[in-house]
Design a protein around this motif. Structure first.
Motif, mmCIF file in Angstrom:
data_model
loop_
_atom_site.group_PDB
_atom_site.id
_atom_site.type_symbol
_atom_site.label_atom_id
_atom_site.label_comp_id
_atom_site.label_asym_id
_atom_site.label_seq_id
_atom_site.Cartn_x
_atom_site.Cartn_y
_atom_site.Cartn_z
ATOM 1 N N UNK A 253 -2.115 3.511 8.690
ATOM 2 C CA UNK A 253 -3.522 3.325 8.327
ATOM 3 C C UNK A 253 -3.671 3.087 6.831
ATOM 4 N N UNK A 254 -2.965 3.849 6.040
ATOM 5 C CA UNK A 254 -3.083 3.698 4.582
ATOM 6 C C UNK A 254 -2.525 2.361 4.113
ATOM 7 N N UNK A 255 -1.421 1.899 4.716
ATOM 8 C CA UNK A 255 -0.883 0.587 4.340
ATOM 9 C C UNK A 255 -1.855 -0.514 4.751
ATOM 10 N N UNK A 256 -2.441 -0.395 5.946
ATOM 11 C CA UNK A 256 -3.380 -1.428 6.400
ATOM 12 C C UNK A 256 -4.602 -1.484 5.499
ATOM 13 N N UNK A 257 -5.079 -0.324 5.035
ATOM 14 C CA UNK A 257 -6.221 -0.318 4.131
ATOM 15 C C UNK A 257 -5.854 -0.898 2.773
ATOM 16 N N UNK A 258 -4.652 -0.593 2.299
ATOM 17 C CA UNK A 258 -4.230 -1.090 0.983
ATOM 18 C C UNK A 258 -4.144 -2.607 0.962
ATOM 19 N N UNK A 259 -3.596 -3.205 2.024
ATOM 20 C CA UNK A 259 -3.340 -4.639 2.025
ATOM 21 C C UNK A 259 -4.325 -5.425 2.892
ATOM 22 N N UNK A 260 -5.417 -4.757 3.316
ATOM 23 C CA UNK A 260 -6.494 -5.423 4.069
ATOM 24 C C UNK A 260 -5.965 -6.068 5.345
ATOM 25 N N UNK A 261 -5.140 -5.312 6.064
ATOM 26 C CA UNK A 261 -4.673 -5.716 7.386
ATOM 27 C C UNK A 261 -5.280 -4.731 8.393
#
Length: 323
Positions: A290-298
């Motif tokens: 979730x945090x990676x998806x939020x960081x990179x707008x995925x």
């Protein structure tokens, strides 16, 4: 009271504005009376009103100059090379309003704390990257050497396999945490890459991590597309989702990874039950994803039911595959 504090008086800005516009009002009233009693011609009265208004505007603009200067400093702020001295209250003109001095002082303290935080972040991620990856490299080399030992018993081989799987899982965790710990980290090494090719490597690592469990990993490729970014970040994101699906698969389960136009889906038994509860944050793997998806707008999306759930990752900006 110090000399610097004495120079900044609270309410000075308002008092000066009242004085400026009060004098302007007096001058306008006098000009109007002069015109009413024919002391001065109408053109002279109009000229006096215009001159008075211009002088009042210039005086008010001069009083606003310190605020504009502080705003320019903030608008041109560079987090990578912060100029903390530019926010020192002593840099303000003498006799500035005390409220403006307090604002500059608060911004200086806040900017100093942010600069210290960024420096600690760089030091921590640099040291953590070295101190955590070096032992992992030694462990991997040692397990490779042990696997070549002909006298290693069957139980030793099983223990060696568990060590290898734990090492790969720890590598994935360290990689994920280091990406998230660096606020300005974009994954490094950005270029165009085909998601299908990266997913094959992700599944190879996942199969080794699930060694000993009767779980089938299947890659379905009805589409093929590329992304511009860091393959490392994409691999960590998808790897966490596959690990999550594999850990929640019951018995002889199956986890399917599908490449759709502009999206990647991970489906399997147990996913729906795990992600439909609470705030979708059950499990360390999902929290990292979730945090990676939020960081990179995925964006991440959930679907399915308790029998079989689906986690979908959408990629708004894809690149056509040229082969």
């Amino acid at each position: 009271m110090s000399s610097s504090s004495a120079a900044f008086r609270r309410g000075a800005f308002h008092r000066r504005l009242v004085l400026i516009f009060g004098l302007q009002l007096v001058a306008v009233v006098i000009a109007c009376l002069m015109g009413f009693y024919d002391v001065a011609p109408p053109l002279a009265v109009l000229a006096l009103i215009v001159i008075t208004s211009v002088l009042a505007w210039l005086a008010a603009r001069r009083q606003w100059r310190p605020v504009s200067a502080l705003a320019r400093v903030i608008s041109g702020w560079n987090e990578q090379q912060p100029d903390l001295d530019s926010l020192e209250p002593q840099r303000l003109p003498r006799h500035s309003d005390a409220d403006l001095a307090e604002l500059a002082r608060g911004l200086h303290v806040f900017a100093s704390r942010v600069a210290d935080y960024n420096q600690r972040e760089r030091y921590f991620t640099r040291d953590a990257s070295h101190e955590l990856r070096s032992p992992l490299t030694i462990i991997k080399m040692s397990t490779d050497m042990l696997s070549d030992e002909p006298a290693l018993s069957e139980s030793g081989q099983r223990s060696l396999g568990r060590i290898r799987r734990a090492t790969r899982e720890l590598e994935a965790v360290v990689e994920s945490l280091l990406i998230l710990a660096r606020e300005s980290d974009n994954g490094q090494g950005e270029h165009d890459f085909v998601v299908n090719d990266v997913l094959r490597r992700v599944l190879e690592d996942a199969r080794e991590g699930l060694h000993g469990r009767a779980i089938t990993l299947q890659l379905d490729e009805p589409a093929r597309f590329a992304l511009h970014g860091a393959p490392r970040v994409f691999a960590v994101l998808c790897g966490q989702l596959v690990r999550h699906a594999g850990q929640h698969a019951a018995g002889q389960g199956k986890v399917k990874i599908s490449v759709l136009p502009g999206a990647v889906e991970v489906s399997g038994s147990g996913i729906g039950r795990a992600t439909n509860d609470a705030s979708h944050e059950q499990g360390f793997e999902l929290a990292i994803a979730r945090r990676i998806s939020e960081r990179f707008a995925w964006p991440l999306e959930w679907g399915g039911d308790d029998h079989e759930g689906i986690i979908r990752v959408r990629f708004p900006h894809t690149v056509p595959v040229t082969e």
